[in-house]
Design an enzyme around this catalytic site. Structure first.
Site, PDB file in Angstrom:
ATOM      1  N   ASP A 128       0.808  -1.222   0.000  1.00 22.32           N
ATOM      2  CA  ASP A 128       0.000   0.000   0.000  1.00 22.32           C
ATOM      3  C   ASP A 128       0.841   1.272   0.000  1.00 22.32           C
ATOM      4  O   ASP A 128       0.320   2.350  -0.267  1.00 22.32           O
ATOM      5  CB  ASP A 128      -0.927   0.028   1.218  1.00 22.32           C
ATOM      6  CG  ASP A 128      -1.845  -1.175   1.281  1.00 22.32           C
ATOM      7  OD1 ASP A 128      -2.154  -1.735   0.209  1.00 22.32           O
ATOM      8  OD2 ASP A 128      -2.251  -1.566   2.393  1.00 22.32           O
ATOM      9  N   ARG A 163     -17.533  -1.001 -23.788  1.00 22.44           N
ATOM     10  CA  ARG A 163     -18.136  -1.029 -22.459  1.00 22.44           C
ATOM     11  C   ARG A 163     -17.205  -0.360 -21.451  1.00 22.44           C
ATOM     12  O   ARG A 163     -16.015  -0.212 -21.698  1.00 22.44           O
ATOM     13  CB  ARG A 163     -18.445  -2.464 -22.019  1.00 22.44           C
ATOM     14  CG  ARG A 163     -17.238  -3.368 -21.932  1.00 22.44           C
ATOM     15  CD  ARG A 163     -17.538  -4.665 -21.152  1.00 22.44           C
ATOM     16  NE  ARG A 163     -18.567  -5.466 -21.749  1.00 22.44           N
ATOM     17  CZ  ARG A 163     -18.407  -6.718 -22.201  1.00 22.44           C
ATOM     18  NH1 ARG A 163     -17.191  -7.288 -22.148  1.00 22.44           N
ATOM     19  NH2 ARG A 163     -19.413  -7.392 -22.685  1.00 22.44           N
ATOM     20  N   VAL A 273      -4.002 -10.935  -6.301  1.00 20.29           N
ATOM     21  CA  VAL A 273      -3.024 -11.115  -7.369  1.00 20.29           C
ATOM     22  C   VAL A 273      -1.958 -10.026  -7.297  1.00 20.29           C
ATOM     23  O   VAL A 273      -0.812 -10.222  -7.713  1.00 20.29           O
ATOM     24  CB  VAL A 273      -3.717 -11.119  -8.758  1.00 20.29           C
ATOM     25  CG1 VAL A 273      -4.236  -9.737  -9.133  1.00 20.29           C
ATOM     26  CG2 VAL A 273      -2.763 -11.636  -9.830  1.00 20.29           C
TER      27      VAL A 273
END
Length: 342
Positions: A128, A163, A273
Protein backbone atom coordinates in the site's frame (compact mmCIF):
# COMPACT_ATOMS: atom_id res chain seq x y z
CA UNK A 1 24.53 -12.72 19.17
CA UNK A 2 21.32 -14.55 18.25
CA UNK A 3 18.80 -12.57 16.21
CA UNK A 4 15.15 -13.44 15.66
CA UNK A 5 13.36 -12.58 12.41
CA UNK A 6 9.62 -12.50 11.68
CA UNK A 7 7.37 -11.38 8.83
CA UNK A 8 3.89 -10.20 9.80
CA UNK A 9 0.71 -8.92 8.17
CA UNK A 10 -0.21 -9.47 4.54
CA UNK A 11 2.28 -11.27 2.33
CA UNK A 12 4.30 -9.08 0.01
CA UNK A 13 6.79 -9.51 -2.85
CA UNK A 14 10.29 -8.87 -1.50
CA UNK A 15 9.96 -10.38 1.96
CA UNK A 16 12.36 -13.19 1.11
CA UNK A 17 14.91 -10.71 -0.25
CA UNK A 18 14.94 -8.95 3.15
CA UNK A 19 15.44 -12.23 5.00
CA UNK A 20 18.27 -13.16 2.63
CA UNK A 21 20.02 -9.81 3.10
CA UNK A 22 19.77 -10.03 6.89
CA UNK A 23 21.13 -13.56 7.11
CA UNK A 24 23.88 -13.24 4.51
CA UNK A 25 25.40 -10.13 6.06
CA UNK A 26 24.72 -11.18 9.64
CA UNK A 27 26.46 -14.53 9.26
CA UNK A 28 29.27 -13.56 6.87
CA UNK A 29 30.32 -10.24 8.42
CA UNK A 30 29.19 -10.37 12.05
CA UNK A 31 29.07 -14.08 12.89
CA UNK A 32 25.48 -13.84 14.21
CA UNK A 33 23.11 -16.78 14.60
CA UNK A 34 19.51 -16.50 13.44
CA UNK A 35 16.14 -17.88 14.46
CA UNK A 36 13.11 -17.48 12.21
CA UNK A 37 9.65 -17.23 13.75
CA UNK A 38 6.78 -18.73 11.81
CA UNK A 39 3.61 -16.86 10.88
CA UNK A 40 4.32 -13.38 12.18
CA UNK A 41 3.72 -12.68 15.86
CA UNK A 42 2.23 -16.15 16.30
CA UNK A 43 5.78 -17.55 16.20
CA UNK A 44 7.13 -15.85 19.32
CA UNK A 45 3.75 -16.25 21.02
CA UNK A 46 3.87 -20.02 20.63
CA UNK A 47 7.61 -20.63 20.30
CA UNK A 48 7.24 -21.85 16.72
CA UNK A 49 10.66 -21.45 15.11
CA UNK A 50 12.65 -22.47 12.05
CA UNK A 51 16.45 -22.27 11.81
CA UNK A 52 17.83 -19.56 9.54
CA UNK A 53 21.29 -19.93 8.01
CA UNK A 54 22.89 -19.30 4.64
CA UNK A 55 21.71 -22.58 3.05
CA UNK A 56 18.16 -21.74 4.16
CA UNK A 57 18.17 -18.46 2.19
CA UNK A 58 19.77 -19.69 -1.02
CA UNK A 59 17.55 -19.26 -4.06
CA UNK A 60 14.84 -17.23 -2.31
CA UNK A 61 15.65 -13.80 -3.80
CA UNK A 62 13.11 -14.05 -6.70
CA UNK A 63 10.44 -15.90 -4.72
CA UNK A 64 7.24 -14.16 -3.71
CA UNK A 65 5.61 -14.64 -0.32
CA UNK A 66 7.77 -15.44 2.70
CA UNK A 67 9.59 -18.61 3.71
CA UNK A 68 8.69 -17.79 7.33
CA UNK A 69 4.96 -17.50 6.73
CA UNK A 70 2.83 -14.61 7.91
CA UNK A 71 -0.35 -13.82 9.83
CA UNK A 72 -2.27 -10.92 11.33
CA UNK A 73 -1.81 -12.19 14.88
CA UNK A 74 -1.79 -9.37 17.45
CA UNK A 75 -0.04 -10.35 20.71
CA UNK A 76 -1.29 -7.16 22.37
CA UNK A 77 -4.84 -8.52 22.10
CA UNK A 78 -3.92 -11.95 23.52
CA UNK A 79 -4.14 -12.41 27.28
CA UNK A 80 -0.59 -12.50 28.59
CA UNK A 81 0.68 -12.07 25.03
CA UNK A 82 3.51 -9.65 25.81
CA UNK A 83 4.90 -11.85 28.58
CA UNK A 84 4.66 -14.91 26.33
CA UNK A 85 6.68 -13.14 23.63
CA UNK A 86 9.31 -11.99 26.13
CA UNK A 87 9.52 -15.45 27.67
CA UNK A 88 9.99 -17.11 24.27
CA UNK A 89 12.81 -14.75 23.34
CA UNK A 90 14.53 -15.34 26.69
CA UNK A 91 14.16 -19.14 26.55
CA UNK A 92 15.61 -19.24 23.04
CA UNK A 93 18.47 -16.86 23.89
CA UNK A 94 17.33 -14.34 21.26
CA UNK A 95 19.11 -11.04 21.91
CA UNK A 96 17.26 -8.91 19.34
CA UNK A 97 14.31 -9.19 17.00
CA UNK A 98 14.01 -7.89 13.43
CA UNK A 99 10.35 -7.29 12.59
CA UNK A 100 9.38 -7.01 8.93
CA UNK A 101 5.87 -5.67 8.46
CA UNK A 102 3.47 -2.82 7.91
CA UNK A 103 1.61 -0.42 10.16
CA UNK A 104 0.10 -3.04 12.46
CA UNK A 105 3.07 -5.41 12.76
CA UNK A 106 5.46 -2.53 13.39
CA UNK A 107 2.99 -0.92 15.78
CA UNK A 108 3.29 -4.01 17.98
CA UNK A 109 7.08 -3.81 17.67
CA UNK A 110 7.06 -0.16 18.79
CA UNK A 111 4.95 -0.99 21.85
CA UNK A 112 7.16 -3.93 22.80
CA UNK A 113 10.25 -1.75 22.58
CA UNK A 114 8.96 1.48 24.11
CA UNK A 115 6.89 -0.03 26.92
CA UNK A 116 8.44 -3.44 27.58
CA UNK A 117 12.13 -3.10 26.66
CA UNK A 118 12.23 -5.66 23.85
CA UNK A 119 15.16 -4.98 21.51
CA UNK A 120 13.61 -4.61 18.06
CA UNK A 121 14.55 -3.21 14.66
CA UNK A 122 11.83 -2.64 12.06
CA UNK A 123 11.73 -3.10 8.29
CA UNK A 124 8.85 -1.39 6.41
CA UNK A 125 6.74 -3.69 4.23
CA UNK A 126 3.43 -3.01 2.52
CA UNK A 127 2.14 -3.00 -1.04
CA UNK A 128 0.00 0.00 0.00
CA UNK A 129 3.05 2.32 0.43
CA UNK A 130 1.18 3.95 3.34
CA UNK A 131 3.86 3.78 6.03
CA UNK A 132 5.01 7.21 7.09
CA UNK A 133 8.69 8.20 7.44
CA UNK A 134 9.84 6.31 4.33
CA UNK A 135 9.61 7.34 0.68
CA UNK A 136 8.74 3.83 -0.48
CA UNK A 137 8.05 0.41 0.94
CA UNK A 138 9.02 -2.71 -0.95
CA UNK A 139 6.13 -4.60 -2.51
CA UNK A 140 4.52 -1.41 -3.78
CA UNK A 141 6.40 -1.33 -7.08
CA UNK A 142 5.45 -4.94 -7.85
CA UNK A 143 1.79 -4.29 -7.04
CA UNK A 144 1.75 -1.23 -9.30
CA UNK A 145 3.36 -3.17 -12.16
CA UNK A 146 0.80 -5.98 -11.83
CA UNK A 147 -2.10 -3.53 -11.77
CA UNK A 148 -0.69 -1.57 -14.72
CA UNK A 149 -0.34 -4.72 -16.81
CA UNK A 150 -3.94 -5.64 -16.01
CA UNK A 151 -5.17 -2.18 -17.05
CA UNK A 152 -3.19 -2.43 -20.30
CA UNK A 153 -4.94 -5.71 -21.10
CA UNK A 154 -8.37 -4.40 -20.17
CA UNK A 155 -8.14 -1.49 -22.63
CA UNK A 156 -8.39 -3.84 -25.61
CA UNK A 157 -11.39 -5.81 -24.37
CA UNK A 158 -13.16 -2.62 -23.26
CA UNK A 159 -12.78 -1.09 -26.72
CA UNK A 160 -13.75 -4.30 -28.51
CA UNK A 161 -17.14 -4.24 -26.76
CA UNK A 162 -17.38 -0.49 -26.12
CA UNK A 163 -18.14 -1.03 -22.46
CA UNK A 164 -16.97 0.58 -19.22
CA UNK A 165 -14.44 -1.44 -17.26
CA UNK A 166 -14.01 -0.64 -13.57
CA UNK A 167 -10.76 -1.90 -12.04
CA UNK A 168 -10.67 -2.17 -8.25
CA UNK A 169 -7.19 -2.17 -6.73
CA UNK A 170 -5.88 -2.55 -3.19
CA UNK A 171 -4.45 0.17 -0.95
CA UNK A 172 -6.80 0.29 2.02
CA UNK A 173 -7.13 3.96 3.04
CA UNK A 174 -4.35 5.25 0.76
CA UNK A 175 -4.60 5.73 -2.99
CA UNK A 176 -1.00 5.15 -4.02
CA UNK A 177 -1.58 1.95 -6.03
CA UNK A 178 -4.63 3.41 -7.77
CA UNK A 179 -2.86 6.67 -8.60
CA UNK A 180 0.35 5.12 -9.93
CA UNK A 181 -1.18 2.25 -11.86
CA UNK A 182 -4.06 4.36 -13.16
CA UNK A 183 -1.72 6.99 -14.55
CA UNK A 184 0.73 4.43 -15.95
CA UNK A 185 -2.10 2.40 -17.49
CA UNK A 186 -3.85 5.34 -19.13
CA UNK A 187 -7.04 5.16 -17.06
CA UNK A 188 -9.70 7.76 -17.80
CA UNK A 189 -10.85 8.06 -14.19
CA UNK A 190 -8.86 7.43 -10.99
CA UNK A 191 -10.66 7.41 -7.64
CA UNK A 192 -8.75 7.38 -4.35
CA UNK A 193 -9.71 7.35 -0.65
CA UNK A 194 -8.17 10.75 -0.01
CA UNK A 195 -10.69 12.50 -2.29
CA UNK A 196 -14.39 11.63 -2.06
CA UNK A 197 -15.77 11.38 -5.59
CA UNK A 198 -18.82 12.92 -7.24
CA UNK A 199 -20.74 10.15 -8.99
CA UNK A 200 -22.27 12.61 -11.47
CA UNK A 201 -18.78 13.79 -12.42
CA UNK A 202 -17.57 10.22 -12.86
CA UNK A 203 -20.50 9.50 -15.19
CA UNK A 204 -19.77 12.69 -17.13
CA UNK A 205 -16.16 11.61 -17.64
CA UNK A 206 -17.37 8.19 -18.79
CA UNK A 207 -19.81 9.64 -21.31
CA UNK A 208 -17.26 12.09 -22.69
CA UNK A 209 -15.00 9.16 -23.47
CA UNK A 210 -17.68 7.40 -25.49
CA UNK A 211 -18.25 10.56 -27.57
CA UNK A 212 -14.80 10.11 -29.11
CA UNK A 213 -15.33 6.37 -29.67
CA UNK A 214 -13.14 5.17 -26.83
CA UNK A 215 -14.21 2.89 -24.00
CA UNK A 216 -13.34 4.24 -20.54
CA UNK A 217 -11.28 2.52 -17.86
CA UNK A 218 -12.10 3.54 -14.28
CA UNK A 219 -9.50 2.68 -11.62
CA UNK A 220 -10.86 2.79 -8.09
CA UNK A 221 -9.02 2.14 -4.82
CA UNK A 222 -10.81 -0.26 -2.49
CA UNK A 223 -11.16 2.49 0.15
CA UNK A 224 -12.59 5.17 -2.16
CA UNK A 225 -15.93 6.71 -1.11
CA UNK A 226 -18.63 8.76 -2.85
CA UNK A 227 -19.37 12.28 -1.61
CA UNK A 228 -22.91 11.30 -0.72
CA UNK A 229 -22.57 7.99 1.08
CA UNK A 230 -20.40 5.74 3.19
CA UNK A 231 -17.68 3.22 2.42
CA UNK A 232 -19.00 0.32 0.37
CA UNK A 233 -18.16 -3.06 1.94
CA UNK A 234 -18.97 -6.67 1.16
CA UNK A 235 -19.14 -7.41 4.88
CA UNK A 236 -18.32 -5.66 8.15
CA UNK A 237 -16.01 -8.24 9.71
CA UNK A 238 -12.83 -7.07 11.46
CA UNK A 239 -9.34 -8.55 11.67
CA UNK A 240 -7.35 -8.89 14.91
CA UNK A 241 -6.14 -5.29 14.61
CA UNK A 242 -9.70 -3.96 14.30
CA UNK A 243 -9.54 -3.21 10.56
CA UNK A 244 -12.60 -3.74 8.40
CA UNK A 245 -12.14 -6.00 5.38
CA UNK A 246 -12.34 -3.81 2.29
CA UNK A 247 -13.67 -4.53 -1.23
CA UNK A 248 -16.97 -3.96 -2.94
CA UNK A 249 -16.66 -0.40 -4.24
CA UNK A 250 -15.82 -1.58 -7.77
CA UNK A 251 -19.00 -3.61 -8.23
CA UNK A 252 -21.13 -0.86 -6.69
CA UNK A 253 -19.56 1.76 -8.94
CA UNK A 254 -20.07 -0.30 -12.12
CA UNK A 255 -23.74 -0.78 -11.25
CA UNK A 256 -24.21 2.93 -10.64
CA UNK A 257 -22.47 3.90 -13.90
CA UNK A 258 -24.58 1.45 -15.89
CA UNK A 259 -27.82 2.73 -14.35
CA UNK A 260 -26.98 6.40 -14.87
CA UNK A 261 -25.40 6.27 -18.34
CA UNK A 262 -27.06 3.26 -19.94
CA UNK A 263 -23.61 1.98 -20.92
CA UNK A 264 -22.64 -1.59 -20.17
CA UNK A 265 -20.18 -1.74 -17.27
CA UNK A 266 -18.11 -4.60 -15.86
CA UNK A 267 -15.82 -4.92 -12.84
CA UNK A 268 -12.40 -6.50 -12.42
CA UNK A 269 -11.22 -6.85 -8.82
CA UNK A 270 -7.47 -7.51 -8.86
CA UNK A 271 -7.39 -8.46 -5.17
CA UNK A 272 -4.58 -10.66 -3.94
CA UNK A 273 -3.02 -11.11 -7.37
CA UNK A 274 -1.33 -7.77 -6.58
CA UNK A 275 0.48 -9.40 -3.64
CA UNK A 276 1.61 -12.55 -5.39
CA UNK A 277 4.40 -13.71 -7.64
CA UNK A 278 7.99 -12.70 -8.09
CA UNK A 279 9.06 -9.22 -6.90
CA UNK A 280 10.11 -6.55 -9.39
CA UNK A 281 13.77 -5.63 -9.78
CA UNK A 282 13.22 -2.44 -7.77
CA UNK A 283 11.57 -4.31 -4.90
CA UNK A 284 14.37 -6.89 -4.81
CA UNK A 285 16.91 -4.05 -4.69
CA UNK A 286 15.07 -2.08 -2.00
CA UNK A 287 14.23 -5.13 0.13
CA UNK A 288 17.81 -6.37 0.02
CA UNK A 289 19.16 -2.96 1.07
CA UNK A 290 16.64 -2.80 3.91
CA UNK A 291 17.83 -6.21 5.12
CA UNK A 292 21.48 -5.18 5.03
CA UNK A 293 20.81 -1.96 6.94
CA UNK A 294 18.52 -3.68 9.47
CA UNK A 295 21.24 -6.07 10.58
CA UNK A 296 23.67 -3.14 10.79
CA UNK A 297 21.25 -1.45 13.20
CA UNK A 298 21.22 -4.61 15.33
CA UNK A 299 25.01 -4.68 15.36
CA UNK A 300 25.08 -1.02 16.41
CA UNK A 301 22.52 -1.63 19.18
CA UNK A 302 20.26 1.00 17.63
CA UNK A 303 16.96 -0.50 18.72
CA UNK A 304 13.47 0.93 18.42
CA UNK A 305 14.37 2.11 14.91
CA UNK A 306 13.06 1.30 11.46
CA UNK A 307 15.15 1.39 8.30
CA UNK A 308 13.75 3.92 5.84
CA UNK A 309 14.33 5.06 2.26
CA UNK A 310 14.98 8.80 1.93
CA UNK A 311 15.85 9.66 -1.65
CA UNK A 312 18.46 7.02 -2.46
CA UNK A 313 19.75 6.73 1.12
CA UNK A 314 18.66 4.17 3.70
CA UNK A 315 18.42 5.84 7.11
CA UNK A 316 17.00 4.96 10.53
CA UNK A 317 13.91 6.51 12.06
CA UNK A 318 11.97 5.73 15.26
CA UNK A 319 9.41 2.99 14.58
CA UNK A 320 6.84 5.11 16.40
CA UNK A 321 7.30 7.88 13.80
CA UNK A 322 6.45 5.48 10.98
CA UNK A 323 3.32 4.09 12.64
CA UNK A 324 1.84 7.22 14.19
CA UNK A 325 -0.21 7.92 11.05
CA UNK A 326 -0.59 6.57 7.54
CA UNK A 327 1.02 8.26 4.55
CA UNK A 328 -1.67 9.41 2.14
CA UNK A 329 -1.69 10.96 -1.33
CA UNK A 330 -1.08 14.72 -1.38
CA UNK A 331 -4.10 16.49 -2.97
CA UNK A 332 -1.72 18.42 -5.24
CA UNK A 333 -0.38 15.17 -6.66
CA UNK A 334 -3.91 13.98 -7.41
CA UNK A 335 -4.73 17.28 -9.07
CA UNK A 336 -1.74 16.89 -11.40
CA UNK A 337 -3.19 13.80 -13.06
CA UNK A 338 -6.71 15.23 -13.35
CA UNK A 339 -5.92 16.50 -16.85
CA UNK A 340 -6.24 12.91 -18.08
CA UNK A 341 -9.73 12.32 -16.67
CA UNK A 342 -12.56 12.02 -19.15
Amino acid sequence: MRVGVLTGGGDCPGLNAVIRGIVRKGVQEYGFDFTGYRDGWRGPLEGDVVPLDIPAVRGILPRGGTILGSSRTNPLKVEGGVERVRRTLAEQDVDALIVIGGEDTLGVAATLHDEHGVKVVGVPKTIDNDLDATDYTFGFDTAVNIATEAIDRLHTTAESHMRVLVVEVMGRHAGWIALHSGLAGGANVILIPEQRFDLDQVCAWVESRFKIRYAPIVVVAEGAMPKDGDMVLKDGTLDSFGHVRLSGIGEWLANQIEKRTGKEARTTVLGHVQRGGTPSAFDRWLATRFGLHAIEAVRDGDFGKMVSLRGTDVVRVPIADATARIKTVDPRLYEEVGVFFG
